[in-house]
Design a protein around this motif. Sequence first.
Motif, PDB file in Angstrom:
ATOM      1  N   LYS A 204       0.870  -1.092  -0.024  1.00 33.95           N
ATOM      2  CA  LYS A 204       0.271  -0.074  -0.143  1.00 33.95           C
ATOM      3  C   LYS A 204       0.867   1.178   0.158  1.00 33.95           C
ATOM      4  N   PRO A 205       0.405   2.196  -0.937  1.00 40.75           N
ATOM      5  CA  PRO A 205       1.430   3.552  -0.879  1.00 40.75           C
ATOM      6  C   PRO A 205       1.576   4.042   0.617  1.00 40.75           C
ATOM      7  N   SER A 206       2.727   4.186   0.962  1.00 31.96           N
ATOM      8  CA  SER A 206       2.746   4.637   2.314  1.00 31.96           C
ATOM      9  C   SER A 206       2.332   6.150   2.586  1.00 31.96           C
ATOM     10  N   THR A 207       1.694   6.610   3.606  1.00 32.11           N
ATOM     11  CA  THR A 207       1.479   7.632   3.981  1.00 32.11           C
ATOM     12  C   THR A 207       2.467   8.361   5.092  1.00 32.11           C
ATOM     13  N   ASP A 208       3.519   7.419   5.388  1.00 27.20           N
ATOM     14  CA  ASP A 208       4.512   8.159   6.275  1.00 27.20           C
ATOM     15  C   ASP A 208       5.549   8.795   5.511  1.00 27.20           C
ATOM     16  N   ASN A 209       5.739  10.125   5.758  1.00 29.74           N
ATOM     17  CA  ASN A 209       6.588  10.860   4.925  1.00 29.74           C
ATOM     18  C   ASN A 209       8.103  10.525   5.230  1.00 29.74           C
ATOM     19  N   ASN A 210       8.506   9.674   6.176  1.00 26.92           N
ATOM     20  CA  ASN A 210       9.789   9.050   6.260  1.00 26.92           C
ATOM     21  C   ASN A 210      10.317   7.947   5.275  1.00 26.92           C
ATOM     22  N   ASN A 211       8.800   7.821   4.624  1.00 24.19           N
ATOM     23  CA  ASN A 211       9.539   6.641   3.512  1.00 24.19           C
ATOM     24  C   ASN A 211       9.580   7.310   2.118  1.00 24.19           C
ATOM     25  N   SER A 212       9.511   8.575   1.732  1.00 29.17           N
ATOM     26  CA  SER A 212       9.713   9.198   0.704  1.00 29.17           C
ATOM     27  C   SER A 212      11.237   9.047   0.297  1.00 29.17           C
ATOM     28  N   SER A 213      11.610   9.401  -0.741  1.00 28.53           N
ATOM     29  CA  SER A 213      12.996   9.427  -1.342  1.00 28.53           C
ATOM     30  C   SER A 213      14.167  10.374  -0.487  1.00 28.53           C
ATOM     31  N   SER A 214      13.152  11.479   0.216  1.00 29.47           N
ATOM     32  CA  SER A 214      14.056  12.508   0.855  1.00 29.47           C
ATOM     33  C   SER A 214      14.698  11.953   2.074  1.00 29.47           C
ATOM     34  N   SER A 215      14.066  10.604   2.664  1.00 32.28           N
ATOM     35  CA  SER A 215      14.638  10.080   3.732  1.00 32.28           C
ATOM     36  C   SER A 215      15.745   9.066   3.358  1.00 32.28           C
ATOM     37  N   HIS A 216      15.978   8.977   2.393  1.00 33.39           N
ATOM     38  CA  HIS A 216      17.016   8.022   1.687  1.00 33.39           C
ATOM     39  C   HIS A 216      18.148   8.752   1.297  1.00 33.39           C
ATOM     40  N   PRO A 217      19.284   8.718   1.883  1.00 39.55           N
ATOM     41  CA  PRO A 217      20.698   9.517   1.603  1.00 39.55           C
ATOM     42  C   PRO A 217      20.901   9.227   0.320  1.00 39.55           C
ATOM     43  N   GLU A 218      20.835   7.925  -0.092  1.00 45.77           N
ATOM     44  CA  GLU A 218      21.676   7.380  -1.445  1.00 45.77           C
ATOM     45  C   GLU A 218      21.143   8.238  -2.569  1.00 45.77           C
ATOM     46  N   PHE A 219      19.620   8.661  -2.236  1.00 44.15           N
ATOM     47  CA  PHE A 219      18.910   9.388  -3.359  1.00 44.15           C
ATOM     48  C   PHE A 219      19.220  10.989  -3.319  1.00 44.15           C
ATOM     49  N   ASN A 220      19.628  11.407  -2.054  1.00 44.70           N
ATOM     50  CA  ASN A 220      19.751  12.963  -2.082  1.00 44.70           C
ATOM     51  C   ASN A 220      20.916  13.502  -2.638  1.00 44.70           C
ATOM     52  N   ARG A 221      20.809  14.707  -3.115  1.00 41.43           N
ATOM     53  CA  ARG A 221      21.983  15.520  -3.655  1.00 41.43           C
ATOM     54  C   ARG A 221      22.822  16.259  -2.339  1.00 41.43           C
ATOM     55  N   VAL A 222      24.118  16.297  -2.679  1.00 38.06           N
ATOM     56  CA  VAL A 222      24.813  17.061  -2.029  1.00 38.06           C
ATOM     57  C   VAL A 222      25.630  18.054  -2.787  1.00 38.06           C
ATOM     58  N   PRO A 223      25.910  19.244  -2.152  1.00 41.67           N
ATOM     59  CA  PRO A 223      26.780  20.146  -3.019  1.00 41.67           C
ATOM     60  C   PRO A 223      28.136  19.782  -3.282  1.00 41.67           C
ATOM     61  N   ASP A 224      28.315  20.079  -4.721  1.00 36.15           N
ATOM     62  CA  ASP A 224      29.700  19.985  -4.862  1.00 36.15           C
ATOM     63  C   ASP A 224      30.843  20.972  -4.531  1.00 36.15           C
ATOM     64  N   LEU A 225      31.431  21.089  -3.709  1.00 42.73           N
ATOM     65  CA  LEU A 225      32.236  22.104  -3.032  1.00 42.73           C
ATOM     66  C   LEU A 225      33.537  22.275  -3.336  1.00 42.73           C
ATOM     67  N   CYS A 226      34.006  21.237  -4.367  1.00 44.41           N
ATOM     68  CA  CYS A 226      35.592  20.962  -4.894  1.00 44.41           C
ATOM     69  C   CYS A 226      35.667  20.544  -6.292  1.00 44.41           C
ATOM     70  N   GLY A 227      34.670  20.712  -7.059  1.00 44.29           N
ATOM     71  CA  GLY A 227      35.003  20.299  -8.492  1.00 44.29           C
ATOM     72  C   GLY A 227      34.897  18.819  -8.343  1.00 44.29           C
ATOM     73  N   PHE A 228      34.383  17.945  -7.770  1.00 46.12           N
ATOM     74  CA  PHE A 228      34.399  16.712  -7.607  1.00 46.12           C
ATOM     75  C   PHE A 228      34.273  15.924  -8.897  1.00 46.12           C
ATOM     76  N   MET A 229      33.073  16.317  -9.485  1.00 42.76           N
ATOM     77  CA  MET A 229      32.746  15.781 -10.706  1.00 42.76           C
ATOM     78  C   MET A 229      33.526  15.798 -11.790  1.00 42.76           C
TER      79      MET A 229
END
Length: 442
Positions: A204-229
């Motif tokens: 069943k689609p979750s109504t818990d906001n903790n289960n959105s992709s925002s709670s998954h650090p593997e999917f979150n974007r982080v700033p590139d502070l050093c020209g990493f890419m």
Amino acid sequence: MGSSSVHVNEATIVTPSEPTPTGVLSLSALDSQLFLRFTIEYLLVYKPHPASDPRATTARLKAALAKALVPYYPLAGRVRASSADPSTGLEVVCRAQGALFIEAVSDLNVHEFDNAPRFVTQWRKLLSFHVADVLKGAPPLVIQLTWLKDGNAALGVGFNHCLCDGIGSAEFLNSFADFASTSQSKFPPNPIWDRHLLNPPPFKPSTDNNNSSSSHPEFNRVPDLCGFMSRFSNERLVPTSFIFDKTSLNELKKIVFSTSRVGESNYTSFEVLSAHIWRSWARALNLPSNQILKLLFSINVRERVKPSLPRGYYGNAFVLGCAQTSVKDLTEKGLGYAAMLVKRAKEQVDGEYIKSVVESVSQEGASPDSVGVLILSQWSRLGLEKVELGGMGKPIHVGPICCDRYCLLLPVFNQTDAVKAMVAVPTTAAHRYEDLLRSFSS
């Protein structure tokens, strides 16, 4: 600097040796993820029996492939965007179109695989047919048998990752090897499709906001502070490999124990080794202290979902564990801290977590970013070292076709307790990375 010389003698499409079902099969939400739309490429090197006949061996392997494609008939199909959900879903058209088998010869000899390749693409032509886009109608399975100049052999294998994960692909290779053997004694598990088991509908689609992709650090974007890419795309990458035997792994565990909090000292070899590799990599790159870094690694969910997946399920049945911290904390807080991050990332993957990942990738198209990321994959536990081809024995080398920026943990021939870590790092960091990897410190 060019690749090693490889000459293709023959390329043939091999179809299943018996009639197979026709139709269209849907791939799961995990299979269809954007970041899996590439080819898994394996390189297995063999020392055939001196009396073996290369022509007979080639014929036997082609016949074995035709037989293996009967139970694994989707690997003889073609992958395309789903007709029902073309934006995110994928499906396989099964009409026994076939897999590609290539026979080639090379000027390489077996000893050249003892160390890391000199450059990333040195062994590229040991799988000559490189699939740039897995949705453009290419065969999802390519096998290349290359005879080396000293009489030994290399087996290059490419799998469309959308169809199977590492465990599934290794099970296929062991089945293929079993068909190539006269005894056929291993009895690999029967392949199970059942991709619906990892689709959102059972949940069943979750109504818990903790289960959105925002709670998954593997999917979150982080700033590139050093020209990493740009550093990883513009600077030449240098392949490295280092073997950790049982003694060195135990030494790392002692260091972790001495730098861990009370009650947090029971760590696996994977947790301490991946922590050591991650810290060495971060320290060698000399990144700014506030840059956020991630270690992503695959976690098999076959036994973590309820009910567990059937034995022989060869689809993508993994999610990404994610350890995350700043450069400052990773490099300064000690090996025990890094190992703790890896351990906790593994521990949080339960049924609910897997459910939320499936929802995120199917509903939001969630996909991991590359900024600050080291991806680590544990090939040492797949069973690739057991792929015993008839007349050639077990592989004396298991690794990737191309050593790239993701780190692979590989099996070591005749050393069941040892692991080889292979990864390519930017030129300016390579020497320091290798020094840090060798010098175990807290």
